[in-house]
Design an enzyme around this catalytic site. Structure first.
Site, short mmCIF file in Angstrom:
data_model
loop_
_atom_site.label_atom_id
_atom_site.label_comp_id
_atom_site.label_asym_id
_atom_site.label_seq_id
_atom_site.Cartn_x
_atom_site.Cartn_y
_atom_site.Cartn_z
N GLN A 217 -2.39 0.21 -9.25
CA GLN A 217 -3.40 1.27 -9.23
C GLN A 217 -4.72 0.77 -9.83
OE1 GLN A 217 -2.93 4.44 -7.86
NE2 GLN A 217 -5.10 4.72 -8.25
N LYS B 218 1.96 9.76 -5.83
CA LYS B 218 2.61 8.79 -4.92
C LYS B 218 4.12 8.78 -5.15
CE LYS B 218 -1.69 6.29 -4.67
NZ LYS B 218 -2.58 5.28 -5.22
N ASP C 43 -1.33 -1.06 0.10
CA ASP C 43 -2.66 -0.46 -0.09
C ASP C 43 -3.66 -1.04 0.92
OD1 ASP C 43 -3.11 1.63 -1.79
OD2 ASP C 43 -3.24 0.39 -3.61
#
Ligand code: NAP
Length: 315
Positions: A117, A73, A140
């Site tokens: 994450q 990312k 997200d």
């Protein structure tokens, strides 16, 4: 000798079956196209003296998979020209410290969007963490507000992996209208949101969706009738050729590390689909790696730009 043109030897039948014109759903190439488009946006914004999108990522612990995803990312941000900030904590970090960090990221005006994450260590409540993120920065798309907006087809952030799959189908001109789609796996981050996105009255969408899971009976019977199969279960090579009809579209979301002595690192990434035997039957199939993974990252980047634009418009 009398010939029977209508009697085809078995060997030729097999080769006839293989004649489906299979196309690869190349997520790496499609994501590269999206990243190029985003790069153009960044360059234009730089020329105009405008703010550049800024993504932050919080990584807890040293899990190999999570580190690989977060690094990918950050690398994507570098390629596009986005700013990025990586915040790392030891495996033992307390939930309180993590929540405090989330609060400061929520308030930090320089950061447009951020991710924490997953998975997190067991002593940290993932739901609490997800809900602590300001929905306007939740790139997200895991926050209940964003999931709710998705269900109601209202503006918001779509979860990155299902959004990436829909974009992969769209950019490769895969017809979804009126198709039967079987999704294997009902997680909150992939299967369930994808079932809603592909069932919507939209293009891509308008599929008749069947969402299957570990309690589904006669799974092969269901999948073998599907026009589109999406496998998101995390069981390497679970989907075999007998579960897939000729000409089906197969999207493989699975990414499991399996031991592989032939690789210097000692492991390889395996999808949920037995690619070699399934691919010859498909009209389209996504590989692992190089399919859904890069599209997830591309979606995250699109969401980050979107977060910054929303903030600008709400000034
Ligand atoms: P998950 O939370 O691991 O859940 C697995 C799902 O599969 C559950 O719904 C489970 O059913 C179902 N399942 C398990 N065994 C099954 C079986 N024998 N038959 C039918 N269904 C079965 O799912 P996830 O987080 O979506 O992850 C799935 C895979 O996708 C993993 O390999 C993950 O690494 C990968 N992934 C990849 C990306 C990417 O960007 N490439 C992103 C996210 C996830 P129950 O609900 O009944 O338990």
């Amino acid at each position: 000798m009398i010939s029977y043109p209508y009697l085809i030897p078995i060997s030729e039948c097999v080769s006839l079956e293989k004649k489906v014109n299979m196309q690869l759903l190349d997520g790496k190439a499609t994501a590269a196209e999206i990243k190029l488009e985003l790069r153009q946006v960044v360059l234009k914004r730089k020329e105009e003296g405008k703010k550049i999108p800024h993504l932050a990522a919080v990584l807890v612990g040293n899990d190999g998979g999570s580190m690989t995803y977060v690094n990918a990312k950050v690398k994507a941000c570098d390629e596009i020209g986005f700013e990025s900030t990586l915040i790392r904590y030891d495996e033992t970090v307390s939930e309180e410290i993590l929540l405090r960090k989330i609060d400061s990221l929520n308030k930090d005006k320089s950061i447009d969007g951020f991710i924490v994450q997953l998975p997190l260590p067991k002593h940290i409540d993932e739901l609490k963490v997800t809900q602590a993120i300001d929905a306007r920065k939740d790139v997200d798309g895991f926050h209940p507000i964003n999931l709710g907006n998705m269900v109601l087809n209202l503006p918001g952030f779509l979860p990155a992996t299902p959004a990436g799959i829909v974009e992969l189908l769209k950019r490769n001109n895969v017809e979804t209208e009126g198709k039967s789609c079987v999704i294997i796996g009902r997680s909150n981050i992939v299967g369930t949101p994808l079932s809603i996105m592909l069932g919507r009255n939209k293009s891509p969408g308008n599929c008749t969706v069947t969402l299957t899971h570990s309690r589904t009976k006669n799974l092969s019977e269901i999948t073998s009738k599907a026009d589109i199969i999406v496998a998101a279960i995390g069981k390497p090579e679970f989907v075999t050729a007998d579960m897939v009809k000729n000409g089906a579209v197969v999207v493989d979301v699975g990414t499991t590390r399996v031991e592989d002595a032939s690789k210097a690192r000692g492991w390889a990434l395996k999808g949920d689909v037995k690619f070699d035997e399934v691919a010859p039957k498909c009209s389209y199939i996504s590989p692992v790696p190089g399919g859904v993974g890069p599209m997830t990252i591309a979606s995250l980047m699109m969401n980050t730009l979107h977060a910054m634009e929303l903030k600008e418009n709400n000034k």
